[in-house]
Motif scaffolding. Structure first.
Motif, mmCIF file in Angstrom:
data_model
loop_
_atom_site.group_PDB
_atom_site.id
_atom_site.type_symbol
_atom_site.label_atom_id
_atom_site.label_comp_id
_atom_site.label_asym_id
_atom_site.label_seq_id
_atom_site.Cartn_x
_atom_site.Cartn_y
_atom_site.Cartn_z
ATOM 1 N N THR A 1 0.849 -1.192 0.000
ATOM 2 C CA THR A 1 0.000 0.000 0.000
ATOM 3 C C THR A 1 0.885 1.242 0.000
ATOM 4 O O THR A 1 1.799 1.340 0.827
ATOM 5 C CB THR A 1 -0.903 0.001 1.248
ATOM 6 N N PRO A 2 0.682 2.167 -0.937
ATOM 7 C CA PRO A 2 1.567 3.340 -1.044
ATOM 8 C C PRO A 2 1.691 4.092 0.267
ATOM 9 O O PRO A 2 0.693 4.431 0.909
ATOM 10 C CB PRO A 2 0.880 4.189 -2.134
ATOM 11 N N GLU A 3 2.966 4.294 0.667
ATOM 12 C CA GLU A 3 3.259 5.034 1.889
ATOM 13 C C GLU A 3 4.208 6.176 1.559
ATOM 14 O O GLU A 3 5.121 6.034 0.736
ATOM 15 C CB GLU A 3 3.902 4.101 2.934
ATOM 16 N N GLU A 4 4.008 7.292 2.238
ATOM 17 C CA GLU A 4 4.820 8.473 1.969
ATOM 18 C C GLU A 4 6.214 8.317 2.569
ATOM 19 O O GLU A 4 6.368 7.856 3.707
ATOM 20 C CB GLU A 4 4.119 9.699 2.548
ATOM 21 N N VAL A 5 7.236 8.676 1.808
ATOM 22 C CA VAL A 5 8.630 8.630 2.251
ATOM 23 C C VAL A 5 9.209 10.022 2.088
ATOM 24 O O VAL A 5 9.199 10.590 0.988
ATOM 25 C CB VAL A 5 9.447 7.616 1.415
ATOM 26 N N LEU A 6 9.728 10.599 3.177
ATOM 27 C CA LEU A 6 10.241 11.969 3.125
ATOM 28 C C LEU A 6 11.689 12.016 2.653
ATOM 29 O O LEU A 6 12.050 12.840 1.819
ATOM 30 C CB LEU A 6 10.115 12.615 4.509
ATOM 31 N N LEU A 7 12.538 11.113 3.198
ATOM 32 C CA LEU A 7 13.951 11.089 2.835
ATOM 33 C C LEU A 7 14.222 9.848 2.008
ATOM 34 O O LEU A 7 14.361 8.749 2.538
ATOM 35 C CB LEU A 7 14.826 11.100 4.090
ATOM 36 N N ALA A 8 14.263 10.004 0.713
ATOM 37 C CA ALA A 8 14.365 8.843 -0.168
ATOM 38 C C ALA A 8 15.751 8.207 -0.135
ATOM 39 O O ALA A 8 15.884 7.003 -0.319
ATOM 40 C CB ALA A 8 14.019 9.250 -1.598
ATOM 41 N N ASN A 9 16.805 9.001 0.082
ATOM 42 C CA ASN A 9 18.152 8.471 -0.039
ATOM 43 C C ASN A 9 18.817 8.196 1.299
ATOM 44 O O ASN A 9 20.004 7.901 1.345
ATOM 45 C CB ASN A 9 19.020 9.454 -0.843
ATOM 46 N N ALA A 10 18.091 8.299 2.402
ATOM 47 C CA ALA A 10 18.663 7.979 3.704
ATOM 48 C C ALA A 10 18.807 6.472 3.853
ATOM 49 O O ALA A 10 17.815 5.747 3.879
ATOM 50 C CB ALA A 10 17.784 8.546 4.812
ATOM 51 N N LEU A 11 20.043 6.007 3.918
ATOM 52 C CA LEU A 11 20.382 4.591 4.106
ATOM 53 C C LEU A 11 20.011 3.735 2.902
ATOM 54 O O LEU A 11 20.012 2.512 2.996
ATOM 55 C CB LEU A 11 19.713 4.021 5.364
ATOM 56 N N TRP A 12 19.673 4.364 1.766
ATOM 57 C CA TRP A 12 19.327 3.623 0.563
ATOM 58 C C TRP A 12 20.187 4.107 -0.600
ATOM 59 O O TRP A 12 20.584 5.280 -0.654
ATOM 60 C CB TRP A 12 17.846 3.794 0.192
ATOM 61 N N VAL A 13 20.438 3.227 -1.562
ATOM 62 C CA VAL A 13 21.218 3.551 -2.745
ATOM 63 C C VAL A 13 20.337 3.326 -3.967
ATOM 64 O O VAL A 13 19.715 2.261 -4.115
ATOM 65 C CB VAL A 13 22.483 2.662 -2.849
ATOM 66 N N SER A 14 20.268 4.325 -4.846
ATOM 67 C CA SER A 14 19.452 4.204 -6.055
ATOM 68 C C SER A 14 20.217 3.427 -7.121
ATOM 69 O O SER A 14 21.385 3.723 -7.406
ATOM 70 C CB SER A 14 19.096 5.591 -6.594
ATOM 71 N N GLU A 15 19.566 2.438 -7.694
ATOM 72 C CA GLU A 15 20.199 1.610 -8.714
ATOM 73 C C GLU A 15 19.629 1.853 -10.101
ATOM 74 O O GLU A 15 20.346 1.786 -11.104
ATOM 75 C CB GLU A 15 20.049 0.122 -8.353
ATOM 76 N N ARG A 16 18.339 2.081 -10.212
ATOM 77 C CA ARG A 16 17.707 2.376 -11.491
ATOM 78 C C ARG A 16 16.735 3.529 -11.295
ATOM 79 O O ARG A 16 16.204 3.729 -10.204
ATOM 80 C CB ARG A 16 16.940 1.167 -12.040
ATOM 81 N N ALA A 17 16.507 4.251 -12.369
ATOM 82 C CA ALA A 17 15.586 5.384 -12.266
ATOM 83 C C ALA A 17 15.024 5.713 -13.629
ATOM 84 O O ALA A 17 15.642 5.464 -14.669
ATOM 85 C CB ALA A 17 16.294 6.599 -11.678
ATOM 86 N N ASN A 18 13.819 6.247 -13.636
ATOM 87 C CA ASN A 18 13.190 6.812 -14.831
ATOM 88 C C ASN A 18 12.368 8.009 -14.352
ATOM 89 O O ASN A 18 12.346 8.310 -13.149
ATOM 90 C CB ASN A 18 12.354 5.761 -15.574
ATOM 91 N N PRO A 19 11.722 8.725 -15.226
ATOM 92 C CA PRO A 19 11.033 9.958 -14.779
ATOM 93 C C PRO A 19 9.996 9.747 -13.679
ATOM 94 O O PRO A 19 9.629 10.723 -13.002
ATOM 95 C CB PRO A 19 10.377 10.465 -16.067
ATOM 96 N N PHE A 20 9.513 8.517 -13.463
ATOM 97 C CA PHE A 20 8.422 8.324 -12.503
ATOM 98 C C PHE A 20 8.764 7.365 -11.355
ATOM 99 O O PHE A 20 8.084 7.374 -10.333
ATOM 100 C CB PHE A 20 7.173 7.802 -13.237
ATOM 101 N N PHE A 21 9.772 6.517 -11.504
ATOM 102 C CA PHE A 21 10.051 5.500 -10.489
ATOM 103 C C PHE A 21 11.548 5.414 -10.217
ATOM 104 O O PHE A 21 12.375 5.709 -11.096
ATOM 105 C CB PHE A 21 9.535 4.127 -10.943
ATOM 106 N N ILE A 22 11.883 4.950 -8.985
ATOM 107 C CA ILE A 22 13.277 4.725 -8.581
ATOM 108 C C ILE A 22 13.365 3.356 -7.922
ATOM 109 O O ILE A 22 12.557 3.040 -7.024
ATOM 110 C CB ILE A 22 13.755 5.797 -7.578
ATOM 111 N N LEU A 23 14.328 2.552 -8.359
ATOM 112 C CA LEU A 23 14.579 1.257 -7.704
ATOM 113 C C LEU A 23 15.774 1.442 -6.783
ATOM 114 O O LEU A 23 16.859 1.858 -7.235
ATOM 115 C CB LEU A 23 14.861 0.173 -8.753
ATOM 116 N N GLN A 24 15.594 1.120 -5.487
ATOM 117 C CA GLN A 24 16.648 1.350 -4.500
ATOM 118 C C GLN A 24 17.015 0.062 -3.777
ATOM 119 O O GLN A 24 16.202 -0.858 -3.667
ATOM 120 C CB GLN A 24 16.190 2.395 -3.471
ATOM 121 N N ARG A 25 18.277 0.069 -3.308
ATOM 122 C CA ARG A 25 18.804 -1.056 -2.520
ATOM 123 C C ARG A 25 19.283 -0.528 -1.179
ATOM 124 O O ARG A 25 19.859 0.552 -1.098
ATOM 125 C CB ARG A 25 19.947 -1.731 -3.273
ATOM 126 N N ARG A 26 19.044 -1.293 -0.144
ATOM 127 C CA ARG A 26 19.474 -0.898 1.204
ATOM 128 C C ARG A 26 20.993 -0.919 1.292
ATOM 129 O O ARG A 26 21.648 -1.843 0.795
ATOM 130 C CB ARG A 26 18.887 -1.877 2.229
#
Length: 1214
Positions: free
Chosen positions: A4-29
């Motif tokens: 269920t969609p949950e709001e995230v304020l700090l997207a890059n805290a303790l996470w690393v972005s691996e893929r991205a496009n204009p609408f979505f980001i795939l992240q790894r811990r």
């Protein structure tokens, strides 16, 4: 998975972005996957300590739009494969659609709606959830299964943050308590600790506080001890551990697995971090305490309890306590112990109403019963809800069992049931009549002597002292009880107070003993709700002959033979009927020695039906597990008694332990409630107290007996002297107030010495036990019972293990230590199969009545797992097939289960046999019955061919022989038959030793299967190339031998008819005889098939164990798979062999099996001996210790890794 969609304020805290496009980001811990370092260690440690969901789902997908700083988490994954699948779906299905929108808010609304719709569809497609666990708890359960490799059947009950002490260093982590396992996981700065302990392996569980381990829980197994501390609530955690360990011990005792309670009411709201199983176990614990407090039946379920006050007319005051409501009873217990206790069966309630409230009596509820008693409860917090619940239960209560106006309806006497009666409880066998309806009016046959009242009344002789002081004392007791009944009520609704206990301790009058025993034990309630049940059981048991009935017949005349009530047929018949009826009701117990003594005493004061229900109360509630096959309950209480002796009489305990007396004497005391070691008139007073107080009275009196003899026992030098002292003391415990004629005590007659010892008044002994040891509490005894139960059951399991090992050690080449370790693994596999699903029920696998050797059995699935872990002949993907053949060979009775002896026999041949024995086993694995019909269809057809194809010449000769010798045979028939059967009987008694000549011949298809097995067997062997060439040579040689044998057999079959039938070669009798000789092309077909099968076997590669985090190189194959088909074309293969690449008619002929081709085991053995690599391979000894150690290492491991990312990189590099 989609979330269920949950709001995230700090997207890059303790996470690393691996893929991205204009609408979505795939992240790894951070700390997972690529990279790591000190950041990864810190993040991994934080995730474990704080129980972060990122430990389970280290990947996530966020949704973002434009320059917005708000992100929405829409998916998470435990593996790269899972999250990549979601990412690809988003790119394929949503990217193009989202590019059409102009407004960022519309894009976010659309994505959230789409994800919510996907989740709704997934939930709709799933089966209805059996529990209502919170999302946080389901996440923890998923984490447990991932960390410890548990299947979906393993249910988590609860999890707690704690420290696990490894040496003197605490490791902070999480302990997971599942139904069958205790698991712990910690990850601190690269140090990963994983621990798994089966509850069935726990031998000791205790809570203690020391300087080294402050307020810790110690979990002990046979080999190690584990300490856990720093719990937020150690008491709750320890109680749950106790419950789970008790369930495991019950499983070991009678193979009862855990089953969740489906009738548990749903929680009003989903409780955070509390599972449905935890609620179930908490409810069970409350139910058990409630039933034990009020002596209620096992099917009684507590609905709730509340604080209140009860108006007591006898004391003219309100008593503070708690009101309990269950499906059949309303009970009250005062806050102050023994002040007042009350039990009101709903079947006796006539009116429940709310009385007028006042300042003196706020929120009162009045309950009236059919015998005109009224009970007034006040200070109820939620009176309306309580009245509504009671009304609901009253509506479900069946029709009245007794007539309304019957004067004895509540006085404890048997009353004829009304026509509309209560259906029997589902927990009991339902007695049915001929028409299938519950039988009610059925009675015993009039010809049977039936005890319709206590035997003591029937055989009470006129005593000249009828009006003496003893009779006067007895009448005074009766009058005291009548006054008590007038003040406190009579029957099941009687107020039970400290005054009631005083009257019981002073002795119950003989005329009231049966009635009050039924009342205090709770048997009265069971008898009232199950009319006609005993009569039906008696009729069912009549005429049956079982092991229990045989034991009962043997002990009938040993039951109080000194009492005149059991010196005639009426007493003996009544005892027989009660014991056989109970054996019919509870086959798990059946009959145990000492039950006859206790039942005979019950029959003296009660009718047969009353005695039966008292026996039910004793065996199933008041003395649990006392009378099963291993008297576990008595052994447990014996251990409790030793512990109490150590606490109360420490000096005597040390001396008695040296002599070994306590364990010898106490068993008979507890099993018979002192009835077998004390004069009857005295012991029956202890039974009075026992039915009122429970087992604590027996402990108190036993301690008082030791205390009274302490000085003389301390002077004893051996066990026999101590036994004599205690025996003579108990023989002289007398009841000077009894009105019954004296009954000679056989034990006293046998142990009396020259000087009669002083008499001890039983009332003084009871009073002394209460004065000195009256502080014993029932809850403390239950806690001590739990500790001893673990010790006793595990000790019995060790005894069973030693018995099994002793039974088979002479027939096995394994050492005693190896056999014991194998037994542990075998039993663990059996137990695991019971709670993780199996092809048959647990009861079919475990029968406690069987000898220890046959109690535990495993099926094909478990055998295949053990074969793969312990076997020496591992053949890649072919291992399961070989294990299944091995299982069918060992399963001699074809019931789909094998016991431990059969299992060891199979392993012994692989590990300790010489080359001949190993080859013989391998040879038999490729013949029926090991080879299943699907695998050996041709072999079965060949066998059928020659069992049906009898030689006509043989039949003619047989008929001629019978015709010519008919007369002589008839004259000598009887003598010959007599001697013949004697010889046959003698041969059957002799153990048959199988030789290599007894093995049947192997046909071509079976030989092909054997070659496949051999080629798969040599994989990953250092000398695999030499072994492959050797087996190719041997296979070619055996093919030629089979062809030669076929030609020889065919030539013999084509010869002119012989004059004597017995001159035909043995081969011709074993092989089918074809009509014409095969052509050269056909004779070579066998070799072509073998070559084809062997080449296929060579090219078989086991599937690579690919994980979700890695992808294996498709071109990597094991070394043995590099052998090409050309390598089979060695010098030994015949020139006319049809190869794989041949086409046309030759290939078609090569695919036909040769039905005449066969070889013997001697030929296989001789061929194998010509190749040294094969000889060395089969002469090599296996190391079973290493394989068993590998199995054990799977239980608990501690490993050092720099970070999770390094672990993944190591996998990717392989």
């Amino acid at each position: 998975m989609w979330i269920t969609p949950e709001e995230v304020l700090l997207a890059n805290a303790l996470w690393v972005s691996e893929r991205a496009n204009p609408f979505f980001i795939l992240q790894r811990r951070k700390g997972h996957g690529k990279g790591g370092g000190i950041t990864g260690l810190l993040v991994g440690t934080m995730d474990v300590v704080l129980d972060s969901s990122a430990r389970v789902a280290p990947y996530r997908i966020l949704h973002q739009t434009g320059d917005s700083q708000i992100f929405w988490s829409i998916a998470c994954g435990s593996s790269r494969k899972e999250i990549t699948g979601h990412w690809e779906w988003l790119e394929t299905n949503l990217l193009q659609t989202l590019s059409i929108f102009d407004n960022d808010e519309d894009i976010t609304t659309f994505v959230k709606g789409k994800v919510s719709g996907i989740i709704a569809e997934e939930n709709k497609s799933k089966a209805a959830q059996e529990d209502e666990d919170s999302g946080k708890f389901r996440e923890a359960e998923q984490k447990m299964r991932k960390l410890f490799g548990m299947p979906g059947e393993e249910k988590l009950v609860n999890y707690y943050s704690c420290s696990y002490w490894k040496g003197r260093v605490p490791r902070q982590g999480w302990v997971y308590l599942s139904v069958n396992h205790l698991c712990f996981y910690s990850f601190l700065l690269g140090k990963e600790v994983t621990l798994v302990v089966q509850w069935t392996e726990v031998t000791r569980l205790e809570k203690n506080a020391t300087l080294v381990f402050p307020e810790s829980v110690r979990v002990s197994t046979r080999h190690t001890e584990h300490y856990f501390s720093m719990f937020l609530n150690i008491n709750d955690t320890f109680k749950l551990m106790e419950q789970l360990a008790t369930i495991a011990m019950r499983q070991l005792l009678d193979n009862e697995g855990f089953s969740a309670d489906r009738t548990l009411p749903k929680a009003c709201k989903t409780l955070k971090n509390v599972s449905a199983l935890k609620r179930d176990l908490d409810a069970r614990a409350k139910n058990e305490r409630y039933r034990a407090l009020f002596r209620l039946t096992p099917d009684e379920r507590l609905d709730g309890h509340t604080d209140c006050t009860l108006w007591t007319p006898f004391a003219k005051m309100h008593i503070v306590g708690q009101l309990f409501v269950s499906n059949n009873y309303i009970c009250f217990c005062s806050r102050e112990e023994d002040l007042c206790q009350l039990i009101i069966p709903l079947r006796e309630v006539s009116i429940v109403e709310k009385a007028d409230s006042s300042s003196v009596l706020p929120c009162p509820v009045s309950i009236s019963t059919k015998n005109k008693m009224t009970f007034l409860f006040a200070n109820l917090k939620d009176r309306d809800f309580l009245v509504q619940r009671i009304s609901d239960f009253l509506q479900r209560t069946p029709d009245k069992l007794w007539s309304d106006g019957h004067p004895l309806a509540l006085s404890g006497y048997s009353v004829s049931p009304s026509p509309s009666t209560t259906p029997l409880s589902s927990s009991l066998p339902t007695p049915t009549g001929a028409g299938g309806e519950p039988s009610q009016g059925r009675h015993y046959s009039p010809s049977l002597p039936t005890a319709t009242q206590g035997l003591l009344r029937i055989y009470q002789k006129d005593d000249p002292e009828d009006h003496g002081p003893k009779a006067t004392k007895e009448k005074m007791k009766e009058e005291s009880w009548n006054i008590h009944f007038f003040e406190f009520g009579r029957g099941v609704c009687m107020y039970r107070t400290s005054k009631t206990r005083e009257l019981v301790l002073n002795g119950i009058p003989e005329s009231l003993r049966g009635e009050l025993w039924l009342l205090f034990s709770g048997a009265q309630n069971e008898m009232a709700t199950h009319p006609g049940y005993y009569a039906e059981l008696v009729e069912q048991a009549m005429g049956r002959c079982t092991l229990a009935t045989e034991e009962i017949e043997r002990d009938l005349h040993r039951s109080m033979p000194e009492h005149h009530a059991f010196q005639n047929e009426m007493g003996i018949a009544a005892l027989r009927r009660v014991l056989t009826a109970y054996a019919c009701r509870n086959p798990g117990i059946g009959y145990c020695q000492a039950m006859n003594i206790v039942t005979s005493v019950l029959l003296l004061y009660c009718t047969e039906e009353e005695a039966f229900w008292l026996l039910v109360a004793l065996c199933e509630r008041m003395l649990p597990d006392y009378y099963n096959t291993r008297v576990v309950g008595a052994l447990v209480d014996q251990g409790v008694f030793e512990e109490l002796t150590r606490e109360c009489l420490p000096l005597l305990y040390e001396h008695m332990q040296e002599l070994g007396v306590i364990s010898t004497i106490s068993l008979s005391w507890f099993l018979t409630l002192f009835l077998s070691v004390m004069p009857f008139d005295s012991a029956v007073l202890l039974v009075d107290c026992f039915f009122y107080e429970g087992i604590k009275v027996i402990f108190q009196v036993a301690l008082a007996v030791l205390h009274a003899n302490m000085d003389t026992l301390l002077d004893c030098t051996d066990e026999g002297e101590a036994m004599t002292i205690l025996g003579r003391y108990l023989d002289n415990v007398v009841n000077k107030q009894t009105v019954s004629p004296p009954i000679p005590h056989l034990h006293a007659l046998l142990t009396s010495g020259d000087e009669p010892p002083p008499e001890i008044d039983v009332f003084q002994l009871i009073k002394s036990s209460y004065d000195k040891f009256g502080s014993l509490r029932a809850d403390v005894i239950e806690q001590m019972r739990f500790k001893q139960r673990l010790k006793v059951i595990q000790s019995l399991e060790d005894t069973a293990k030693r018995s099994v090992v002793r039974a088979i050690m002479t027939d096995s080449a394994f050492s005693i230590e190896e056999l014991e370790e194998l037994y542990v693994l075998f039993k663990a596999k059996h137990i695991m199969s019971c709670y993780w699903g199996a092809s048959c029920t647990a009861a079919e696998r475990h029968d406690p009545s069987l000898p220890y050797l046959e109690q535990y059995r495993i099926d094909l699935e478990q055998f295949c797992q053990l074969f793969g872990a312990l076997g020496t002949w591992l053949c890649g993907t072919h291992t399961v097939t070989l294990a299944a053949r091995h299982f069918r060979l060992l399963d001699s009775n074809k019931d789909g289960l094998i016991n431990f002896k059969e299992f060891v026999t199979g392993l012994s041949g692989m590990y300790h046999g010489d080359m001949t024995e190993k080859l013989k086993l391998l040879y038999k694995l490729h013949l029926p019955p090991a080879l299943c019909p699907e695998e050996a269809e041709s072999a079965l057809e060949a066998a059928q061919f020659f069992t049906d194809d009898d030689s006509p010449q043989g039949e003619e000769m047989k008929e001629a022989g019978e015709a010519s010798g008919c007369g002589d045979a008839e004259e000598k028939k009887e003598v010959k038959d007599y001697k013949y059967y004697l010889r046959m009987w003698a041969k059957e008694k002799e153990p048959k030793i199988e030789t290599i000549k007894d093995l049947p011949r192997m046909n071509q298809e079976q030989f092909i299967e054997l070659c496949k097995t051999l080629y798969n067997m040599f994989s990953e062997d250092p000398l695999e190339q030499e072994l492959y060439h050797a087996i190719a040579t041997v296979a070619s040689l055996l093919l030629r031998i089979g062809e030669v044998g076929k030609k020889f057999t065919n030539n013999c079959a084509k010869k002119p008819t012989d004059t004597t039938y017995t001159q035909a070669p043995t081969l011709s009798a074993e092989l089918p005889q074809p009509e014409k000789e095969e052509s050269n092309g056909e004779s070579s077909s066998g070799q072509s098939l073998v070559c084809k099968a062997l080449a296929e076997a060579q090219l078989e590669t086991p599937p690579q164990q690919t994980s979700d985090e890695e992808v294996k190189d498709d071109t990597s194959v094991s070394s043995y798979s590099m052998v090409s088909t050309g390598s089979l074309q060695c010098e030994d293969i015949a020139d006319d062999t049809v190869l794989i690449g041949c086409a046309g008619d030759q290939q078609r002929r090569g695919s036909t099996l040769d039905g005449d081709w066969s070889i013997t085991f001697e030929q296989v053995l001789a061929s194998m001996l010509t190749e040294p690599p094969l000889v060395d391979y089969f002469e090599k000894k296996g190391d079973i210790q290493a394989r068993m150690a590998t199995c054990k290492m799977q239980r608990g491991v501690e490993r050092q890794v720099s970070s999770s990312s390094d672990h993944e990189l190591a996998q990717l590099s392989t």
